[in-house]
Scaffold this motif. Structure first.
Motif, PDB file in Angstrom:
ATOM      1  N   GLU A 287       0.758  -1.209  -0.146  1.00 21.94           N
ATOM      2  CA  GLU A 287      -0.103  -0.025   0.113  1.00 21.94           C
ATOM      3  C   GLU A 287       0.942   1.313   0.145  1.00 21.94           C
ATOM      4  OE1 GLU A 287      -2.798  -0.329   3.134  1.00 21.94           O
ATOM      5  OE2 GLU A 287      -3.630  -2.181   2.487  1.00 21.94           O
ATOM      6  N   THR A 288       1.940   1.232   0.869  1.00 24.31           N
ATOM      7  CA  THR A 288       2.774   2.178   0.857  1.00 24.31           C
ATOM      8  C   THR A 288       3.541   2.427  -0.509  1.00 24.31           C
ATOM      9  OG1 THR A 288       3.174   1.987   3.247  1.00 24.31           O
ATOM     10  CG2 THR A 288       4.809   3.429   2.109  1.00 24.31           C
ATOM     11  N   ALA A 289       3.858   1.595  -1.160  1.00 25.01           N
ATOM     12  CA  ALA A 289       4.787   1.631  -2.514  1.00 25.01           C
ATOM     13  C   ALA A 289       3.516   1.998  -3.611  1.00 25.01           C
ATOM     14  CB  ALA A 289       5.124   0.250  -2.822  1.00 25.01           C
ATOM     15  N   ALA A 290       2.350   1.650  -3.362  1.00 26.70           N
ATOM     16  CA  ALA A 290       1.175   2.098  -4.401  1.00 26.70           C
ATOM     17  C   ALA A 290       0.891   3.595  -4.130  1.00 26.70           C
ATOM     18  CB  ALA A 290      -0.072   1.394  -4.137  1.00 26.70           C
ATOM     19  N   LEU A 291       1.000   4.137  -2.858  1.00 26.50           N
ATOM     20  CA  LEU A 291       0.920   5.535  -2.685  1.00 26.50           C
ATOM     21  C   LEU A 291       2.110   6.403  -3.223  1.00 26.50           C
ATOM     22  CD1 LEU A 291      -0.430   5.548   1.005  1.00 26.50           C
ATOM     23  CD2 LEU A 291      -1.756   6.245  -1.224  1.00 26.50           C
ATOM     24  N   MET A 292       3.241   5.857  -3.134  1.00 25.74           N
ATOM     25  CA  MET A 292       4.455   6.397  -3.718  1.00 25.74           C
ATOM     26  C   MET A 292       4.316   6.413  -5.044  1.00 25.74           C
ATOM     27  SD  MET A 292       7.159   5.303  -0.846  1.00 25.74           S
ATOM     28  CE  MET A 292       8.682   6.010  -1.644  1.00 25.74           C
TER      29      MET A 292
ATOM     30  N   GLY B 136       1.882   5.762  -7.258  1.00 23.19           N
ATOM     31  CA  GLY B 136       0.435   5.991  -7.867  1.00 23.19           C
ATOM     32  C   GLY B 136      -0.239   4.617  -7.785  1.00 23.19           C
ATOM     33  N   SER B 137      -1.503   5.096  -7.261  1.00 22.07           N
ATOM     34  CA  SER B 137      -2.122   3.972  -6.891  1.00 22.07           C
ATOM     35  C   SER B 137      -2.730   3.154  -8.151  1.00 22.07           C
ATOM     36  CB  SER B 137      -3.350   4.342  -6.021  1.00 22.07           C
ATOM     37  OG  SER B 137      -4.221   5.340  -6.721  1.00 22.07           O
ATOM     38  N   ASP B 138      -2.618   3.396  -9.246  1.00 25.49           N
ATOM     39  CA  ASP B 138      -2.960   2.758 -10.401  1.00 25.49           C
ATOM     40  C   ASP B 138      -1.985   1.623 -10.719  1.00 25.49           C
ATOM     41  OD1 ASP B 138      -0.988   4.846 -11.306  1.00 25.49           O
ATOM     42  OD2 ASP B 138      -1.594   4.600 -13.272  1.00 25.49           O
ATOM     43  N   LYS B 139      -0.812   1.590 -10.121  1.00 27.60           N
ATOM     44  CA  LYS B 139       0.114   0.520 -10.556  1.00 27.60           C
ATOM     45  C   LYS B 139      -0.111  -0.654  -9.780  1.00 27.60           C
ATOM     46  CE  LYS B 139       2.725   3.651 -12.297  1.00 27.60           C
ATOM     47  NZ  LYS B 139       2.352   3.984 -13.407  1.00 27.60           N
ATOM     48  N   ALA B 140      -0.014  -1.823 -10.712  1.00 26.12           N
ATOM     49  CA  ALA B 140      -0.172  -3.128 -10.205  1.00 26.12           C
ATOM     50  C   ALA B 140       0.708  -3.494  -9.105  1.00 26.12           C
ATOM     51  CB  ALA B 140      -0.053  -4.073 -11.310  1.00 26.12           C
ATOM     52  N   ARG B 141       0.062  -4.515  -8.115  1.00 26.95           N
ATOM     53  CA  ARG B 141       0.748  -4.911  -7.011  1.00 26.95           C
ATOM     54  C   ARG B 141       2.197  -5.510  -7.493  1.00 26.95           C
ATOM     55  NH1 ARG B 141      -2.615  -5.469  -2.572  1.00 26.95           N
ATOM     56  NH2 ARG B 141      -1.805  -7.426  -1.654  1.00 26.95           N
ATOM     57  N   GLY B 142       2.193  -6.019  -8.518  1.00 27.54           N
ATOM     58  CA  GLY B 142       3.533  -6.769  -8.870  1.00 27.54           C
ATOM     59  C   GLY B 142       4.413  -5.669  -8.954  1.00 27.54           C
ATOM     60  N   TYR B 143       4.172  -4.627  -9.526  1.00 23.77           N
ATOM     61  CA  TYR B 143       5.247  -3.441  -9.888  1.00 23.77           C
ATOM     62  C   TYR B 143       5.432  -2.900  -8.640  1.00 23.77           C
ATOM     63  CZ  TYR B 143       6.911   0.798 -11.423  1.00 23.77           C
ATOM     64  OH  TYR B 143       7.894   1.979 -11.670  1.00 23.77           O
ATOM     65  N   CYS B 144       4.557  -2.797  -7.484  1.00 24.90           N
ATOM     66  CA  CYS B 144       4.880  -2.315  -6.345  1.00 24.90           C
ATOM     67  C   CYS B 144       5.842  -3.211  -5.725  1.00 24.90           C
ATOM     68  CB  CYS B 144       3.680  -2.064  -5.614  1.00 24.90           C
ATOM     69  SG  CYS B 144       2.594  -0.885  -6.093  1.00 24.90           S
TER      70      CYS B 144
END
Length: 143
Positions: free
Chosen positions: A80-85, A87-95
């Motif tokens: 979740e922190t990585a997605a916030l940093m 951009g929340s549209d990024k896939a979990r795999g990318y995060c």
């Protein structure tokens, strides 16, 4: 033609239906059946995705591993922190990739080697707006 459809398999047939729905009356089945017959399942799925979105898709793979319930909260919070940093549209795999790249950058401090995380830095740089990309590539002056 019906025999070809029966031999193609369920996954390829589902992908073919996506193209048929999109194109409606102008859908030409024969070239797609030939592609389905000639390509491996994942390759055909990427071809359909490329046709539908106009974008090249990268081959992917599912990862499976056991995570203990006691670990789940930390993992979810990191994603979740990585997605916030990022951009929340990024896939979990990318995060997860970015979290791992960050870890590798820190883990290699004793013997720095950009080989392990440089591809990720390049990918992250390509996501930046042009002005930030130029700013990112400029060496910083000592303050």
């Amino acid at each position: 033609m019906h025999r070809s459809l029966k031999l193609m398999g369920g996954t390829k047939a589902r992908e073919l239906v996506k193209v048929a729905r999109r194109e409606g009356q102008k859908f030409d089945c024969a070239p797609w059946v030939r592609k389905a017959s000639a390509m491996h399942r994942e390759e055909f799925k990427r071809e359909v995705e490329r046709h539908l979105t106009g974008q090249e898709t990268e081959p992917w793979e599912m990862l499976y591993f056991k995570v203990y319930k006691s670990q789940l909260a930390v993992i979810e919070q990191a994603l979740e922190t990585a997605a916030l940093m990022l951009g929340s549209d990024k896939a979990r795999g990318y995060c997860l990739e970015m979290i791992c790249a960050d870890f590798l950058a820190g883990a290699n401090l004793d013997a720095p080697s950009s080989k392990s995380f440089l591809p990720t830095v390049h990918r992250l740089n390509s996501l930046l707006p042009e002005s930030d990309r130029t700013n990112f590539s400029q060496p910083r002056s000592a303050s």
